[in-house]
Write a protein that holds these residues in place. Structure first.
Motif, PDB file in Angstrom:
ATOM      1  N   HIS A  93       0.871  -1.191   0.000  1.00 37.13           N
ATOM      2  CA  HIS A  93       0.000   0.000   0.000  1.00 37.13           C
ATOM      3  C   HIS A  93       0.901   1.232   0.000  1.00 37.13           C
ATOM      4  N   LYS A 217      -9.166  -5.376  -6.756  1.00 35.39           N
ATOM      5  CA  LYS A 217      -9.086  -5.888  -5.376  1.00 35.39           C
ATOM      6  C   LYS A 217     -10.491  -6.023  -4.822  1.00 35.39           C
ATOM      7  N   ASP A 344       1.896  -6.195   2.940  1.00 41.11           N
ATOM      8  CA  ASP A 344       1.047  -5.136   3.496  1.00 41.11           C
ATOM      9  C   ASP A 344       1.867  -3.924   3.923  1.00 41.11           C
TER      10      ASP A 344
HETATM   11 ZN   LIG Z   1      -3.416  -4.944   2.395  1.00 37.66          ZN
END
Ligand SMILES: [Zn+2]
Length: 430
Positions: A93, A217, A344
């Protein structure tokens, strides 16, 4: 007899000659002298190798003493390092920062412009940590800023990894990536797209592709706050038919779908419905793991992001989640699930994704398999295996070097000293 055009000489002589010809006209060739080259394709480790790069691509990889080195070739000496293909983080991200995970959500506290500026700094850190390609899975309230960052990188305006971005993510009202616990009378944008019907999901896929999404997503399950604290059952957000509709619409635009899914029916619906990868998956049961194998679905476990970072996080519930995650990871390895490195990052400091390798190895993965999970395997996930994932003739020259030998000491991957992406050097040993 030596000629300046065709040389069959020992390594030291190559370098000597190259240095004497450094004033010759550039031929767009770079020779990288590697102390140790790790090849994730066959698992080989070769000493004293020269990689010849022409422009953005690998021209030749040659081991041993015989090598021809044309005039004007630039030489990069990495003879004190281990060299391997540029790493791929398949779950990132770039618009998210660790502070966004604490306190008020960033859609309230930060403008998209400010988040974009932070994203510019983030991608530089990630690239310098050895990640030459990243799949970014949701801008989490920063709209289409991921498209802007990707395009700025591709145009050479800013340094950063090759990005594949997914813009918004599809969720449902009350599900994951909604602003929870706020005054319902105040209109605040939700981080994800609320798609409460199949038609809305299809329309959202079209909108995202229209504005630049490379991937779709889908939140197939809720997040931790939706997990039953007793049974650890996750909230299913999609039916099988929903997933099939999203996957079919994405496929029409030649896009793949990544599903955030912890476990339970939501995860199984996602796998059966044809998503290309499952994200997190720490509450999957044996049936879900079998489905991953049967369908050839990739899995990004994102192990380290669920570890408690503070004493406050270190709850009994969290410890159960982490224990389950470890168990599922070890079963998946035995069953031959296609595990991809995904972190992440953004939820934790940019530039520190390599911490995930340590957890993978601690849980029983060999260093070679961990390296494969971040090179050749995600290259397949991204359908880019002809371009990236290994250092081979014709592929993009994504090459990194680390201090030490990651095959014996996985921590070496946290000590990246050299980064080349598409033939361009972005970091060199000091
Ligand atoms: Zn994520």
């Amino acid at each position: 007899m030596l000629t300046r055009r065709y040389l069959y000489v020992p390594m030291a002589a190559i370098l000597l000659l190259a240095s004497t010809t450094s004033l010759a006209q550039s031929n767009n060739l770079t020779a990288i002298r590697c102390g140790r080259l790790i090849n994730p394709v066959d698992g080989s480790v070769t000493q004293n190798v020269v990689i010849l790069v022409r422009g953005e691509r690998v021209e030749t990889v040659a081991a041993g003493v015989a090598f021809k080195l044309p005039d004007g070739t630039k030489v990069i000496d990495l003879s004190n390092y281990s060299v391997l293909p540029g790493l791929i983080d398949a779950h990132t991200h770039v618009l998210l920062q660790p502070e966004d995970e604490r306190g008020a959500p960033p859609v309230i506290t930060k403008s998209q412009a400010f988040r974009t500026v932070q994203g510019v700094a983030a991608v530089k850190k990630d690239l310098e940590a050895g990640f030459t390609t990243m799949r970014d899975l949701h801008s989490e309230g920063a709209g289409f800023a991921d498209v802007a960052v990707r395009d700025a990188i591709n145009q050479g305006i800013i340094p950063g990894p090759r990005l594949l971005v997914s813009t918004y993510a599809l969720t449902i009202t009350g599900g994951h990536m909604n602003n929870a616990g706020l005054n319902p009378d105040i209109a605040i944008p939700d981080p994800a797209a609320l798609t409460d019907s199949r038609d809305a999901m299809i329309a959202e896929v079209r909108r995202e592709v229209k504005y630049g999404a490379d991937w779709i997503k889908l939140y197939a399950t809720g997040t931790l706050r939706h997990v039953d604290p007793v049974t650890l059952e996750s909230l299913s957000q999609v039916s099988l038919e929903d997933v099939k509709a999203v996957v079919a619409e994405a496929a029409r635009w030649r896009r793949d779908v990544a599903a955030h899914a912890y476990g339970g029916e939501g995860a199984k619906n996602a796998i059966r419905g044809g998503v290309r990868s499952i994200e997190h998956g720490m509450l999957m049961d044996d049936e879900a793991l079998k489905l991953l194998v049967e369908h050839g679905t990739f899995w990004c476990p994102t192990l380290s992001v669920y570890l408690p970072e503070t004493a406050e996080d270190d709850t009994e519930f969290r410890r159960r989640i982490v224990a389950h995650h470890k168990d599922v990871f070890q079963k998946a390895m035995k069953m031959g699930v296609k595990i991809c490195f995904g972190t992440d990052v953004g939820a934790f400091e940019h530039g520190t994704s390599a911490r995930e390798f340590l957890k993978m190895v601690e849980y029983g993965m060999t260093p070679l398999e961990a390296i494969r999970s971040a090179t050749i395997r995600p290259a397949q996930l991204l359908r880019m295996e002809k371009q990236i994932g290994s250092i081979e003739t014709g592929k993009l020259a994504d090459i990194i070097a680390v201090e030490g030998n990651p095959m014996n000491d996985i921590k070496a991957l946290t000590r990246v000293t050299f980064v080349m992406k598409g033939g361009k050097v972005f970091k060199s040993p000091k």
